[in-house]
Design a protein around this motif. Sequence first.
Motif, mmCIF file in Angstrom:
data_model
loop_
_atom_site.group_PDB
_atom_site.id
_atom_site.type_symbol
_atom_site.label_atom_id
_atom_site.label_comp_id
_atom_site.label_asym_id
_atom_site.label_seq_id
_atom_site.Cartn_x
_atom_site.Cartn_y
_atom_site.Cartn_z
ATOM 1 N N SER A 49 0.843 -1.191 0.000
ATOM 2 C CA SER A 49 0.000 0.000 0.000
ATOM 3 C C SER A 49 0.883 1.248 0.000
ATOM 4 C CB SER A 49 -0.912 0.003 1.223
ATOM 5 O OG SER A 49 -0.152 0.205 2.412
ATOM 6 N N TYR A 50 0.278 2.386 -0.317
ATOM 7 C CA TYR A 50 1.064 3.620 -0.315
ATOM 8 C C TYR A 50 1.570 3.960 1.075
ATOM 9 C CZ TYR A 50 0.114 4.500 -5.196
ATOM 10 O OH TYR A 50 0.093 4.400 -6.569
ATOM 11 N N GLU A 51 0.806 3.584 2.106
ATOM 12 C CA GLU A 51 1.266 3.813 3.475
ATOM 13 C C GLU A 51 2.528 3.007 3.773
ATOM 14 O OE1 GLU A 51 -3.223 4.311 3.332
ATOM 15 O OE2 GLU A 51 -1.760 2.857 2.587
ATOM 16 N N ALA A 52 2.643 1.816 3.172
ATOM 17 C CA ALA A 52 3.849 0.995 3.360
ATOM 18 C C ALA A 52 5.013 1.507 2.515
ATOM 19 C CB ALA A 52 3.537 -0.458 3.016
ATOM 20 N N ARG A 53 4.702 2.045 1.356
ATOM 21 C CA ARG A 53 5.761 2.529 0.470
ATOM 22 C C ARG A 53 6.525 3.700 1.077
ATOM 23 N NH1 ARG A 53 2.968 2.169 -5.590
ATOM 24 N NH2 ARG A 53 2.126 0.064 -5.325
ATOM 25 N N VAL A 54 5.868 4.447 1.949
ATOM 26 C CA VAL A 54 6.549 5.557 2.631
ATOM 27 C C VAL A 54 7.774 5.049 3.388
ATOM 28 C CG1 VAL A 54 6.293 7.262 4.476
ATOM 29 C CG2 VAL A 54 4.452 6.941 2.813
ATOM 30 N N PHE A 55 7.694 3.810 3.872
ATOM 31 C CA PHE A 55 8.796 3.215 4.633
ATOM 32 C C PHE A 55 9.808 2.505 3.733
ATOM 33 C CE2 PHE A 55 5.294 3.618 7.572
ATOM 34 C CZ PHE A 55 5.898 4.045 8.751
ATOM 35 N N GLY A 56 9.594 2.542 2.436
ATOM 36 C CA GLY A 56 10.500 1.880 1.513
ATOM 37 C C GLY A 56 10.124 0.463 1.173
ATOM 38 N N VAL A 57 8.920 0.026 1.563
ATOM 39 C CA VAL A 57 8.459 -1.331 1.227
ATOM 40 C C VAL A 57 8.029 -1.352 -0.229
ATOM 41 C CG1 VAL A 57 6.788 -3.137 1.761
ATOM 42 C CG2 VAL A 57 7.725 -1.709 3.602
ATOM 43 N N ARG A 58 8.506 -2.358 -0.974
ATOM 44 C CA ARG A 58 8.218 -2.456 -2.401
ATOM 45 C C ARG A 58 7.860 -3.894 -2.765
ATOM 46 N NH1 ARG A 58 8.273 2.158 -1.638
ATOM 47 N NH2 ARG A 58 9.350 3.856 -2.724
ATOM 48 N N SER A 59 7.185 -4.062 -3.884
ATOM 49 C CA SER A 59 6.896 -5.410 -4.368
ATOM 50 C C SER A 59 8.194 -6.120 -4.696
ATOM 51 C CB SER A 59 5.995 -5.351 -5.602
ATOM 52 O OG SER A 59 6.636 -4.656 -6.646
ATOM 53 N N ALA A 60 8.172 -7.450 -4.556
ATOM 54 C CA ALA A 60 9.311 -8.346 -4.792
ATOM 55 C C ALA A 60 10.358 -8.265 -3.681
ATOM 56 C CB ALA A 60 9.963 -8.094 -6.146
ATOM 57 N N MET A 61 10.114 -7.478 -2.651
ATOM 58 C CA MET A 61 11.034 -7.381 -1.516
ATOM 59 C C MET A 61 10.808 -8.565 -0.577
ATOM 60 S SD MET A 61 11.260 -4.250 1.254
ATOM 61 C CE MET A 61 12.064 -3.140 0.083
ATOM 62 N N PRO A 62 11.869 -9.175 -0.048
ATOM 63 C CA PRO A 62 11.674 -10.227 0.954
ATOM 64 C C PRO A 62 10.860 -9.698 2.138
ATOM 65 C CG PRO A 62 13.949 -10.199 0.198
ATOM 66 C CD PRO A 62 13.292 -8.975 -0.390
ATOM 67 N N SER A 63 9.951 -10.518 2.630
ATOM 68 C CA SER A 63 9.090 -10.086 3.726
ATOM 69 C C SER A 63 9.878 -9.699 4.966
ATOM 70 C CB SER A 63 8.093 -11.197 4.072
ATOM 71 O OG SER A 63 7.252 -11.470 2.976
ATOM 72 N N SER A 64 10.982 -10.395 5.215
ATOM 73 C CA SER A 64 11.801 -10.065 6.387
ATOM 74 C C SER A 64 12.382 -8.664 6.267
ATOM 75 C CB SER A 64 12.925 -11.097 6.537
ATOM 76 O OG SER A 64 13.699 -11.173 5.339
ATOM 77 N N THR A 65 12.804 -8.286 5.062
ATOM 78 C CA THR A 65 13.318 -6.932 4.844
ATOM 79 C C THR A 65 12.208 -5.897 5.014
ATOM 80 O OG1 THR A 65 14.932 -7.787 3.262
ATOM 81 C CG2 THR A 65 14.490 -5.417 3.186
ATOM 82 N N ALA A 66 11.029 -6.207 4.466
ATOM 83 C CA ALA A 66 9.904 -5.285 4.573
ATOM 84 C C ALA A 66 9.532 -5.048 6.032
ATOM 85 C CB ALA A 66 8.715 -5.837 3.799
ATOM 86 N N ARG A 67 9.558 -6.097 6.839
ATOM 87 C CA ARG A 67 9.190 -5.954 8.247
ATOM 88 C C ARG A 67 10.228 -5.131 9.001
ATOM 89 N NH1 ARG A 67 5.351 -8.558 10.868
ATOM 90 N NH2 ARG A 67 5.237 -10.332 9.459
ATOM 91 N N ARG A 68 11.502 -5.260 8.625
ATOM 92 C CA ARG A 68 12.534 -4.426 9.269
ATOM 93 C C ARG A 68 12.319 -2.955 8.925
ATOM 94 N NH1 ARG A 68 16.046 -8.661 7.819
ATOM 95 N NH2 ARG A 68 16.804 -7.485 6.000
ATOM 96 N N LYS A 69 11.947 -2.680 7.689
ATOM 97 C CA LYS A 69 11.728 -1.300 7.276
ATOM 98 C C LYS A 69 10.468 -0.711 7.914
ATOM 99 C CE LYS A 69 14.024 -1.439 2.747
ATOM 100 N NZ LYS A 69 14.837 -0.214 2.912
ATOM 101 N N CYS A 70 9.473 -1.561 8.132
ATOM 102 C CA CYS A 70 8.185 -1.093 8.667
ATOM 103 C C CYS A 70 7.692 -2.106 9.693
ATOM 104 C CB CYS A 70 7.169 -0.926 7.537
ATOM 105 S SG CYS A 70 5.557 -0.328 8.062
ATOM 106 N N PRO A 71 8.085 -1.960 10.952
ATOM 107 C CA PRO A 71 7.715 -2.940 11.982
ATOM 108 C C PRO A 71 6.210 -3.107 12.153
ATOM 109 C CG PRO A 71 9.480 -1.505 12.766
ATOM 110 C CD PRO A 71 8.995 -0.912 11.468
#
Length: 364
Positions: A49-71
Amino acid sequence: MTDVSVRKIIHIDMDAFYASVEQRDNPALRGKPVAVGGSRERGVVAAASYEARVFGVRSAMPSSTARRKCPDLLFVKPRFDVYKAVSQQIRAIFAEYTPLIEPLSLDEAYLDVTENRPGLASATQIAREIKVKIREATGLTASAGVSYNKFLAKLASDHNKPDGLFVIKPEAGLAFVESLRVGQFHGIGPATAGKMNQLGIATGLDLRHQTEAFLVRHFGKMGHFYHAIAHAIDNRPVRPDRERKSVGSETTFATDLFEWDELTDGLSGPITDLWQDCVRLQTTGRTLTLKIKFADFQQITRSRSFGSPIASEAQLTYLTHELLRTQLPLPKGVRLLGVSLSNLESTDGTVDQREIGRQLVIGF
């Protein structure tokens, strides 16, 4: 005087489509950072979502990386049947205006509205009406780009996201292209952009200053395409019968695989999924490709072509295993396996139709 030969092309791109559908259907997710995909350690973000993208979360990103960027990231399992149904609603709206629709995925498409069913002179008006109808029918927003070719229309749809509408008129095409970094061009990936930068090509204007021969010498046949888009030229038609080049399926594993039995078990799902899609599409292929991604994210592909198309799931399984066998012993653990077919041929329903039943979205 207006050039009546100028085409009118619209590119429609749904805004954070999968995540937006989930937020629409679950009010508790609205306004919060959402990732569609697997939350497990080996999961991958399918959409953010756009709210997640603010934290640098992007498609194809490993979920573990996404969670570190946005707890506080909320993971939602994908519902492809719902996304497909919404996509069909949107496609029906497109068809009210033109039969020349080239879908690129469930959430984006090109439309040629040079001649259109309502007989409207303004492509911008058509794009505006389509956006309104999509919101009314689905509760979702779309961004639209309008221009005289596909390359510029796609660039335009990215310009004012989300819920944007941007027009690049014929007299503005060159100026728009020259101001962009080459990495912003669709069709120029990070590796190619890096190579261009090393050659002193940083912007569209820099690219335009290169001769076609120079670009072909450094980038092969793609040099012709780069030379054209640098001059805001793209003569590709909108093709409603856009030919599928390949079908494939892959899976990421919760733990690394090392042993032969583990690997072949890991391939069983993608092989079955691929063959079910071949049956549904009434197609098969002559070229088999095996994809292996290791624990350190290094990726290799191995392909083999055959004199006749693969005719059954059993044959597909055997040949995939044989292709895997050529890579043994593997140097490290495997986190992902995938299989695909290309050089496709129509089967007219004659392929082996055993074990049909599960719906599949290929290439996502």
